[in-house]
Scaffold this motif. Structure first.
Motif, PDB file in Angstrom:
ATOM      1  N   ASP B 222       0.830  -1.215   0.000  1.00 17.43           N
ATOM      2  CA  ASP B 222       0.000   0.000   0.000  1.00 17.43           C
ATOM      3  C   ASP B 222       0.855   1.252   0.000  1.00 17.43           C
ATOM      4  O   ASP B 222       0.640   2.169  -0.788  1.00 17.43           O
ATOM      5  CB  ASP B 222      -0.892   0.022   1.252  1.00 17.43           C
ATOM      6  CG  ASP B 222      -2.159  -0.777   1.018  1.00 17.43           C
ATOM      7  OD1 ASP B 222      -2.477  -1.011  -0.172  1.00 17.43           O
ATOM      8  OD2 ASP B 222      -2.795  -1.171   2.011  1.00 17.43           O
ATOM      9  N   MET B 223       1.848   1.253   0.942  1.00 17.44           N
ATOM     10  CA  MET B 223       2.647   2.458   1.153  1.00 17.44           C
ATOM     11  C   MET B 223       3.358   2.928  -0.122  1.00 17.44           C
ATOM     12  O   MET B 223       3.365   4.114  -0.446  1.00 17.44           O
ATOM     13  CB  MET B 223       3.687   2.217   2.239  1.00 17.44           C
ATOM     14  CG  MET B 223       4.448   3.473   2.652  1.00 17.44           C
ATOM     15  SD  MET B 223       5.395   3.195   4.129  1.00 17.44           S
ATOM     16  CE  MET B 223       7.016   3.007   3.478  1.00 17.44           C
ATOM     17  N   GLY B 227      -0.082   4.916  -1.749  1.00 12.19           N
ATOM     18  CA  GLY B 227      -0.120   5.578  -0.445  1.00 12.19           C
ATOM     19  C   GLY B 227       0.754   6.830  -0.419  1.00 12.19           C
ATOM     20  O   GLY B 227       1.535   7.069  -1.358  1.00 12.19           O
ATOM     21  N   GLU B 232       3.833   8.458   5.489  1.00 10.73           N
ATOM     22  CA  GLU B 232       3.867   7.218   6.269  1.00 10.73           C
ATOM     23  C   GLU B 232       5.245   6.997   6.874  1.00 10.73           C
ATOM     24  O   GLU B 232       5.373   6.563   8.028  1.00 10.73           O
ATOM     25  CB  GLU B 232       3.468   6.039   5.384  1.00 10.73           C
ATOM     26  CG  GLU B 232       1.968   6.031   5.112  1.00 10.73           C
ATOM     27  CD  GLU B 232       1.489   4.750   4.469  1.00 10.73           C
ATOM     28  OE1 GLU B 232       1.816   3.663   4.976  1.00 10.73           O
ATOM     29  OE2 GLU B 232       0.794   4.828   3.435  1.00 10.73           O
TER      30      GLU B 232
END
Lengths: 855, 436
Positions: B222-223, B227, B232
């Protein structure tokens, strides 16, 4: 014998070759074994060299270890003397060799190190019991610096009491600096291996391939594909015993010498490999050089062989050429010998034939002379005998002529007497001679002339005549009674505008010849059968003479024949066409510009047209009488100035046809008749008509026209000819032979002339000098005479200073009958040349011409 | 005849002269050669420390050959002599390469080091590596490289290839059991189940190094793909987010693999990379292994399989996911031959050298300017990377070093620790990093 020589020569050559090969083989073997020995010695020396290098490295490492141990002992002593050993240790700064110093007091398990940290023996394995200078040395390990290291343990003794243990850690990297850089030109691989763990602890820089990463001995084996159990066991046992071992093994496709070299009694090992080619670099150079030597030797050897081979080949070639030459000479000699033998045989046979042939007529002459003496009173007998004697004499004469001709031709003395002639004359004269002969044997003699474009030609008429007479008289002779003889003259396709190419064919349906005889027919002194057994008389020289003359004229002669079927002779000649060919003026002057040929075959008509082409006289042809009449009627009455009417075409009806033609034209008519044609006598009685003998020739036509137009003159001429008498003439004759002189005198006296004979040229000269001018009408001069010959006498007479000396006719009368003789006679100043025996008719004619000026 | 004689005479004279010259040449000696003076050429040396794959008999080490080519370029251009030094652990009990290299860097043993991602971060933070930002080759580098290897604003390492990890799949075996290539962790487990049921003892071949890739793929899919990466990372660095939360799904996944015997945990725990699992994979006993990109090109690894091999990404919620840890060459801060070492890096990292390297190894180049075709097996993985779909396995921007630490914690999992215990380890590490 020759083969034997060849063989021995070949044997010699091959044995030489074999010995050369053996010598080179021996040399090769020596060089090869020498190379092997050198290679072996160099290999041994290379191994020794490698061992020495490894020894050197071993000693270096051992020396370093010993130094380290000695130094550690010194430090231990210092520590022992120090008040506070731990402080001493702590104060120590690491260097590139000794990277860590540690101390554990006696009875303790933990000590301190110079890094300031606690130190225990944990991780150090001294169990293998390796020692350097009595100091224990640990198994190798990766130290705090991330590099392979080992530790030596040294007791610290104070007052003979061990108070602690000094541990110094050394790194293998420090050894690197003391080792040689590069090994066998960087092709060798070298590791230092810890013997106990079998881990590779150092790869000195410049020692072999960079990409080879080995961790331990097993990895080394794996990477280098050393799988042989026996070998590995042996290596293991050596490692266990601390021994050195070298073994050959293929590493990455190269035969290599592998080594495991013990250092410090086997605590560490130098392991690695060197490719054999790297060790034996010198040996390779030597081998290379030897190879070059061998190649050079082989090249030399092959060059020797090549040169030898080439030389042999050249020698053989020369020898063969010489032999061939010798053989050729031998063959030529043999052929010459054979030819000479054949010639000799032929001449012997010829002489024998001649003897027979001469004796036969001679016998007749003598026999009839004897009979003549007996029958002198009987005029009929006398006439008969003299006739026979004459015939025999004539035959003898022709024999002699032939023999002379052959010998002349053979000696290359024949010269062609070129002059203009017409085919008409040629054919007429031949016909005149042959036809009576053929008729005598009841043979039919056919004359055909076709395709001739030019009848006026340049050549030796006499010789051509001779050829034709020879061929035709043979045909008559060798054809049975009632046979046929064809004489053809055929105009061939011209090869050049300047030459008329003619073929003369003489064919008969007589006895023919065998193939064997055909092969020798043109050789001199041969005859179909030996004359002694043959009923036909002849010298056997005719064909040889004919062939020689034909070839002299640049022509060819061919014969084909079959026994009992007949023979065919073909003579091809190219005769020059004289520049002045057609006498156009002749026709113009006589107003003849158009003639009509009636009734002849198509071929004859065409012949006539061809022959008349150059005369610019138009030749029309009519196939029959009616056509001729029509043609004449259609044209103007006087368009045709002459009509040629074929007598032989019986349907035309000869004279009646002529009369029919005359109904519509006044042109003179000439009947074209073959020689054998009969009933032509009636023509003579006709006016404005004459007979022209076939074959047609322009010259014959011209003569006939002249004859017709000058009929009166001709009559006068004939009359004059009768007056060819020698009546009242007086001659001076030079003749050394009394009989001949008597004959001459007799003949002349019979003709009403008189003659004074002198025995030689000198006497003639003297007599002439003494003579009155006009006393002699002519001088008859023999040539071969004693004292002074005819030529000299003539020259002397001509040179005399008298008015008639140049004018008086001098007639050569000699047995020297050749053309050259005639030439010489004329050159000497004589007027004419007559060959003996004397032909009285000819003599009269000649005398009349030169003395009386009559033609 | 005369000409022949002349030729013969000339030939003889020529031969005689040649012989005389040869004989004379043999006797000649150069008087100057009696004294030979050799002087050792002082050559510049650069020591390079790198791992060394074990050598197979008669096999070319492709990865090493490519690297060698660039080193030769440097040696030729600079006149330096690059000395190779290497270490590879013999077994799990040995010091690891990373352990050794840390020691060596700290003790200035060498000049240039080939560093794994975690070591880059560790040593970079210690200031043991020089800043390479001033090298001219830096401007050609992809951003991902700079991001991953930038420590405290210093570019401490530059790689010759962007190493991407993927799953090496025996496609023939997948086809045999009618299996689709797995996209998600669930797919993957299903495939393993089918293999297991069909008698494949260990569907996934593993070693003690690379199982962490599963964790990164699932944790950071995801990151790094959609994302807000920077935000993050900032949260992780500030402690706002827990690192363990990212790691947990992957660990649980591994735990399931272990529990269901899809992985031989005990064997993996003591296995070196490729050595442990490679033989079974090549022997088609194991359908799945994990390895880096270059293994597909290297004969000594998986370069020449007897089956249809495919390299795909690791299963994640975003589908197949390549995992990219950025390695690199670093130069020791107190290196003995510092300038020569930097010069050497300048050459071997130039576009020219990278072109040679990339062509030889068929890898992803760190230079934006160098691109080559990959081998067919790598196409699935390459397609993903070309689409910028990947997960970074190392990020020097994160305070918590992840590549090395995760590896160690996965080992703990292999050694029997629970997922919770492992997560606690992450939490502890994160705390320590926050305290730095």
């Amino acid at each position: 014998m020759k083969k034997g020589q060849d063989k021995s020569r070949k044997d010699g050559g091959s044995s030489l070759l074999v010995s050369i090969i053996i010598v080179f083989l021996i040399l090769g073997v020596i060089v090869f074994s020498l190379a092997g020995r050198i290679s072996k010695e160099m290999s041994a020396s290379a191994i020794q060299n490698l061992s020495e290098s490894l020894d050197l490295i071993e000693c270096t490492i051992e020396a370093i270890l010993n130094n380290e141990a000695d130094f550690q002992k010194l430090i231990a002593q210092k520590v022992a003397l120090a008040d506070d050993p731990e402080e001493y240790i702590s104060s120590y700064k690491k260097n590139s060799t000794m990277v860590k110093l540690s101390l554990i007091a006696e009875g303790q398990t933990e000590g301190i190190s110079n890094m300031g940290e606690k130190f225990t023996e944990e991780g150090l394995d001294f169990s293998a019991g390796w020692e350097v200078e009595d100091l224990q040395i640990s198994q190798s390990y990766i130290n705090y610096m991330g590099t392979w290291a080992y530790t030596m343990k040294c007791p610290v003794v104070r007052d003979d009491k061990e108070i602690a243990a000094l541990y110094i850690e050394y790194v293998y990297d420090s050894l690197d600096k003391s080792l040689p850089e590069g090994f066998y030109n960087d092709t060798a691989l070298l590791y230092i291996m810890d013997a106990q763990s079998q881990r590779l602890v150092l790869k000195p820089k410049g020692m072999g391939e960079r990409s080879a990463g080995h961790l331990n001995l097993e990895d080394f084996y794996h990477a280098n594909d050393i799988k042989e159990r026996e070998l590995r066991q042996k290596v293991d046992s050596c490692l266990k015993d601390g021994k050195n071992i070298l073994f050959y093994h293929t590493i990455r496709g190269k035969q290599s010498l592998n080594y495991m070299w013990s250092v410090n009694e086997g605590s560490i090992y130098l392991i690695g490999y060197v490719p054999v080619e790297a060790i034996q670099q010198e040996s390779r150079a030597v081998r290379h050089n030897i190879f070059i030597v061998v190649v050079a030797m082989l090249t030399a050897f092959f060059l020797c062989c090549l040169f030898y081979y080439l030389n042999q080949r050249k020698q053989n070639k020369i020898r063969r050429e010489r032999e061939a030459e010798r053989e050729l000479h031998n063959k030529q000699l043999a052929e010459a010998l054979q030819a000479a033998q054949i010639a000799s045989n032929s001449k012997t046979m010829f002489l024998s034939n001649m003897s027979h042939d001469i004796r036969t007529p001679m016998n007749a002459v003598l026999g009839f002379t004897a009979l003549l003496a007996l029958e002198a009173e009987n005029p009929a007998k006398v006439r008969e005998y003299t006739k026979k004697i004459t015939a025999s004499g004539q035959h003898l004469l022709s024999l002699i002529n032939d023999v002379l001709d052959v010998s002349k031709i053979e000696s290359g003395k024949v010269v062609l007497n070129m002059g203009n002639f017409t085919l008409n004359d040629l054919v007429s004269s031949v016909d005149a001679i042959i036809r009576p002969m053929a008729e005598g044997r009841k043979q039919s003699f056919h004359v055909e002339v076709t395709g001739i474009k030019h009848e006026y030609l340049l050549g030796d008429e006499t010789r051509i005549n001779q050829i034709l007479i020879n061929l035709l008289s043979n045909a008559v002779k060798y054809t049975q009674e009632g046979g046929n003889i064809w004489f053809r003259i055929i105009g061939m396709k011209q090869r050049s505008n300047q030459f008329e190419h003619i073929r003369i064919e003489v064919e008969d349906d007589g006895y023919g010849m065998t193939p064997e005889y055909l092969e020798t027919i043109f050789e001199a002194f041969t005859r179909a059968e030996n004359s002694t057994t043959n009923k036909v008389q002849g010298t056997g020289l005719g064909m040889a003479i004919t062939k020689n003359i034909v070839e002299l004229m640049g022509g060819t002669i061919d014969v084909s024949s079959e026994v009992d079927k007949g023979s065919l002779f073909k003579v091809e000649l190219e005769l020059r066409i004289p520049e002045e060919q057609a006498d156009k003026r002749f026709w113009r002057e006589r107003g003849i510009d158009r003639i009509l040929v009636v009734g002849s075959e198509q071929e004859t008509c065409e012949n006539i047209q061809v022959l008349m082409k150059d005369t610019e006289v138009v030749v029309d042809t009519a196939c029959d009488l009616q056509a001729a009449v029509n043609m004449i009627s259609e044209s103007n009455r006087d368009d045709y100035h002459l009509i040629l009417l074929d007598w032989d075409e019986t349907e035309l009806g000869g004279i009646s046809a002529a009369q029919k033609l005359w109904e519509c034209t006044a042109a003179p008519i000439l009947f074209l008749a073959s020689y054998e044609a009969k009933r032509t006598e009636s023509v003579a009685e006709m006016e404005n008509a004459e007979v022209l003998c076939k074959p047609f020739f322009v010259s014959a036509l011209k003569e006939k026209i002249l004859e017709m137009q000058e009929a009166g003159k001709v009559a006068a001429k004939l009359e004059e000819e009768d007056n060819n008498s020698l009546e009242g003439l007086h001659f001076l004759a030079a003749e050394d032979n009394m009989i001949n002189a008597e004959i001459l005198s007799e003949i002349l006296s019979m003709e009403g002339a008189s003659c004074e004979v002198a025995e030689n040229g000198k006497l003639v000269l003297e007599r002439f000098e003494r003579a009155q001018e006009g006393e002699f009408d002519a001088i008859l001069m023999d040539v071969q005479m004693p004292v002074m010959n005819g030529y000299d006498a003539t020259r002397a007479i001509r040179a005399l200073n008298r008015s008639d000396a140049a004018k008086i006719p001098i007639i050569a009368m000699t047995a020297n009958a050749f053309a050259e003789d005639e030439k010489e006679a004329l050159a000497a100043g004589m007027d004419v040349h007559l060959a003996k025996p004397i032909d009285i008719g000819l003599l009269k004619k000649v005398i009349n011409r030169y003395v009386n000026g009559k033609e | 005849m005369r000409i022949k004689e002349l030729i013969r005479t000339l030939t003889l004279c020529g031969l005689a002269a040649l012989m005389a010259l040869t004989v004379a040449a043999c006797g000649l000696g150069d008087p100057n050669n009696d004294v030979i003076i050799t002087e050792e050429e002082s050559k510049k040396v650069v020591n390079l420390f790198s791992p060394m794959e074990k050598t197979e008999p008669d096999a070319e080490n492709t990865a090493r050959s490519a690297f060698d080519k660039t080193i030769i370029m440097a040696e030729e251009q600079l006149g330096v002599d690059v000395a190779y030094r290497s270490y590879t652990a013999e077994d799990y009990q040995d010091k690891t390469y990373d352990d050794v290299i840390v020691d060596r860097v700290r003790n200035n043993m060498d000049d240039i080091y080939l560093l794994n991602p975690d070591i880059v971060q560790t040593l970079g933070e210690e200031g043991k590596l020089v800043d390479l930002s001033d090298l001219s080759c830096v401007e050609n580098l992809r951003e991902v490289v700079k991001t991953a290897n930038m420590v405290d604003g210093k570019l401490v390492a530059i790689p010759q290839e962007v190493v991407a990890y993927g799953l090496f799949i025996n496609k023939d075996m997948f086809d045999k059991y009618n299996l689709e290539l797995p996209e998600t962790p669930e797919d993957f487990l299903e495939c393993c189940r089918v293999f297991k049921e069909n008698g494949i003892e260990t569907p996934v071949g593993a070693n003690r190094w690379w199982l962490e890739t599963f964790v990164f793929a699932q944790g950071f899919a995801d990151m790094y793909n959609g994302g807000d990466t920077e935000a993050e990372v900032a949260k992780l660095n500030s402690g706002e987010s827990k690192y363990s939360d990212y790691m947990r799904p992957g660990f649980e996944f591994l735990q399931e693999l272990i529990d269901k015997d899809y992985i031989d945990a005990k064997k993996a725990y003591v296995s070196e990379a490729i050595e442990g699992e490679g033989d079974d994979f090549l022997a088609q006993k194991t359908p799945i292994v994990m390895a880096y990109w270059g293994a597909a090109n290297t004969e000594t690894a998986y370069g020449n399989p007897d089956f249809n091999m495919q390299v795909i990404g690791f299963p994640s919620s975003h589908g197949q996911m390549p995992v990219v840890p950025i390695t690199g060459f670093g130069v020791g801060a107190e290196a003995e031959h510092l300038q020569d070492a930097k010069d050497t890096l300048e050459v071997i990292l130039s576009d020219e050298a990278l072109q040679v390297y990339t062509e030889t190894n068929k890898v992803i180049s760190p230079s934006k300017n160098v691109k080559v075709d990959c081998v067919p097996a790598l196409k699935p993985l390459n397609d993903k990377i070309e689409d910028n779909v990947y997960v970074l396995a190392s990020n020097a921007g994160l305070k918590l070093e992840q590549w090395g630490n995760t590896c160690l914690i996965v080992r703990e999992l292999l050694n029997g620790s629970t997922v919770d215990e492992c997560m606690a380890m992450f939490d502890k590490l994160q705390e320590e990093s926050l305290n730095k």
